[in-house]
Design an enzyme around this catalytic site. Structure first.
Site, short mmCIF file in Angstrom:
data_model
loop_
_atom_site.label_atom_id
_atom_site.label_comp_id
_atom_site.label_asym_id
_atom_site.label_seq_id
_atom_site.Cartn_x
_atom_site.Cartn_y
_atom_site.Cartn_z
CE LYS A 39 50.53 33.90 51.60
NZ LYS A 39 50.91 34.21 52.80
NE ARG A 93 51.96 35.88 59.93
CZ ARG A 93 52.21 35.74 58.65
NH1 ARG A 93 51.98 36.86 58.16
NH2 ARG A 93 53.05 34.86 58.27
CE1 TYR A 113 32.90 60.58 38.28
CE2 TYR A 113 34.82 59.14 38.15
CZ TYR A 113 33.55 59.29 37.77
OH TYR A 113 32.13 58.39 37.39
CG ASP A 164 33.97 50.66 35.42
OD1 ASP A 164 34.20 49.78 36.13
OD2 ASP A 164 32.91 51.44 35.70
NE ARG A 174 56.56 29.26 54.87
CZ ARG A 174 57.46 29.07 55.89
NH1 ARG A 174 57.86 28.21 56.47
NH2 ARG A 174 57.84 30.37 56.38
CB CYS A 229 37.14 56.28 36.32
SG CYS A 229 37.35 58.05 35.72
CG HIS A 255 56.52 33.81 57.77
ND1 HIS A 255 56.98 33.18 56.72
CD2 HIS A 255 56.37 35.17 57.58
CE1 HIS A 255 56.64 34.15 55.67
NE2 HIS A 255 56.54 35.29 56.33
#
Length: 388
Positions: free
Chosen positions: A38, A137, A268, A317, A223, A315, A167
């Protein structure tokens, strides 16, 4: 193929194959593995992993969290069972049944709707029952009332109860007692169903931590999740039983180097001010790539085999690092964000702790802007990009 010098995640399929084999050696020969891929294989690439292991005899199938993830696998030609571990909304029932996707069921009403749709399509729908033994859950309670509901479900048309799972909430803690309690509840509920004439062929309790340290919980299927990717479930899980290899490295390259005088603010907000003359390098990656802003002023990268501390805020990027004490740094030098360079190594677990992110979260949050490059047998096996 491009070099992807700005940033790339290099995923070792050899490491992933090694991790599967390590897990297989720690479970019974008759026990199969569900590969949990997943969240795009926890950020590593679900399709690449599925293609790598789908022909392994001990792989029962795959587990995902959402219908879209299941369809991605089916559309790519994955034929082994695909199980959605969460509850699927009714709007997806028709397509999931048509594509032979296994669905998790927690109520009689959901089972009845699936049965009606399966009859309409003249197909069989395979379901796995979720049992809540302490996670709080999803799942049936482990009670006589639930057992009666499941007895009714077992008689519904075109519906096959293929599996049942629970689980573990705390199998990754030093004290295994809470997980052992959950296992006991699951087994007692299984016995209750058997007394009602309900035999379920696929029984799975163990998650990654269970595979490593709870052999009694490794029933006929387990699993495997985070351990596929070479990451231990927690710092409390033993590391000498199943020896994992990290599968992902994240690398970038220096784009700019400059000298700054004492008193110069960096990035920044001016949260870092140079206390002396310094040399700094700019790295063209940031939180839009999944590199956490919370590493501002406390993370580091590896350049020329040495640690270069982050200066100022990360930042969107770009971010800056201190290379004052690293000789000869220049634009084009590789910067290792996650992985090894020489004798130094930065792990996902280390940065997860430092950034306040769980290691699972760190891996999952590597954004789609970062190309994945797959290495197998020491050579480039393929790549996954999102903008071409």
């Amino acid at each position: 193929m491009k070099n992807y010098d700005r940033i790339k995640a290099v995923v070792s399929l050899d490491a992933i194959a090694h991790n599967f084999e390590e897990m297989r050696q720690n479970i019974s020969e008759d026990t199969k593995i569900i590969a949990v891929i997943k969240a795009d294989g926890y950020g590593h690439g679900a399709l690449a992993i599925a293609r790598l292991v789908q022909d392994y005899e001990y792989i029962w199938g795959f587990a995902v969290a959402a219908p879209e993830e299941a369809l991605e696998l089916r559309n790519a030609g994955v034929t082994k069972p695909v199980l959605i571990l969460g509850i699927v909304f009714e709007e997806y029932f028709s397509e999931m049944i048509a594509r032979d996707v296994r669905l998790t069921v927690c109520s009689l009403s959901m089972a009845e709707k699936l049965s009606r749709e399966a009859v309409r399509q003249n197909r069989e729908v395979h379901i796995h029952l979720a049992v809540d033994t302490g996670m709080s859950r999803i799942g049936f309670e482990d009670t006589e009332k639930s057992a009666e509901e499941i007895r009714v479900i077992s008689g519904l048309k075109n519906l096959c109860i293929e599996g049942m799972f629970t689980h573990f909430a705390r199998a990754d803690e030093k004290d295994k007692a809470p997980a052992e309690v959950q296992l006991g509840r699951y087994l007692r509920f299984s016995e209750l169903l058997q007394r009602k004439g309900i035999t379920i062929p696929v029984r799975h309790c163990s998650n990654s931590a269970g595979i490593i340290r709870m052999p009694e919980a490794n029933l006929n299927v387990v699993r495997a999740g985070i351990t596929i990717y070479g990451i231990y479930p927690s710092a409390q899980v033993e590391r000498d039983i199943v020896k994992l290899e990290p599968a992902m490295e994240i690398v970038s390259h220096v784009t700019f180097v400059k000298n700054i005088p004492a008193g110069t603010a960096v990035s920044y907000g001016g949260t870092f001010v140079a206390p002396k003359p310094m040399k700094i390098a700019t790295i063209p990656a940031g939180y839009a790539d999944g590199y956490p802003r919370s590493l501002s002023n406390k993370g580091w990268v590896l350049i020329r085999g040495k640690r270069a501390p982050i200066l100022g805020r990360v930042c969107m990027d770009q971010f800056m690092v201190d290379v004052t004490d690293i000789s000869g740094v220049c634009p084009g030098d590789q910067a290792t964000l996650i992985g090894r360079d020489g004798k130094e190594e930065i792990t996902i677990e280390e940065f997860g702790d430092l950034s306040g992110r769980f290691s699972y979260e760190f891996a999952c949050c590597v954004s789609k802007r970062v190309p994945r490059i797959y290495i197998k047998d020491g050579k480039v096996w393929g790549e996954q990009t999102f903008f071409e």
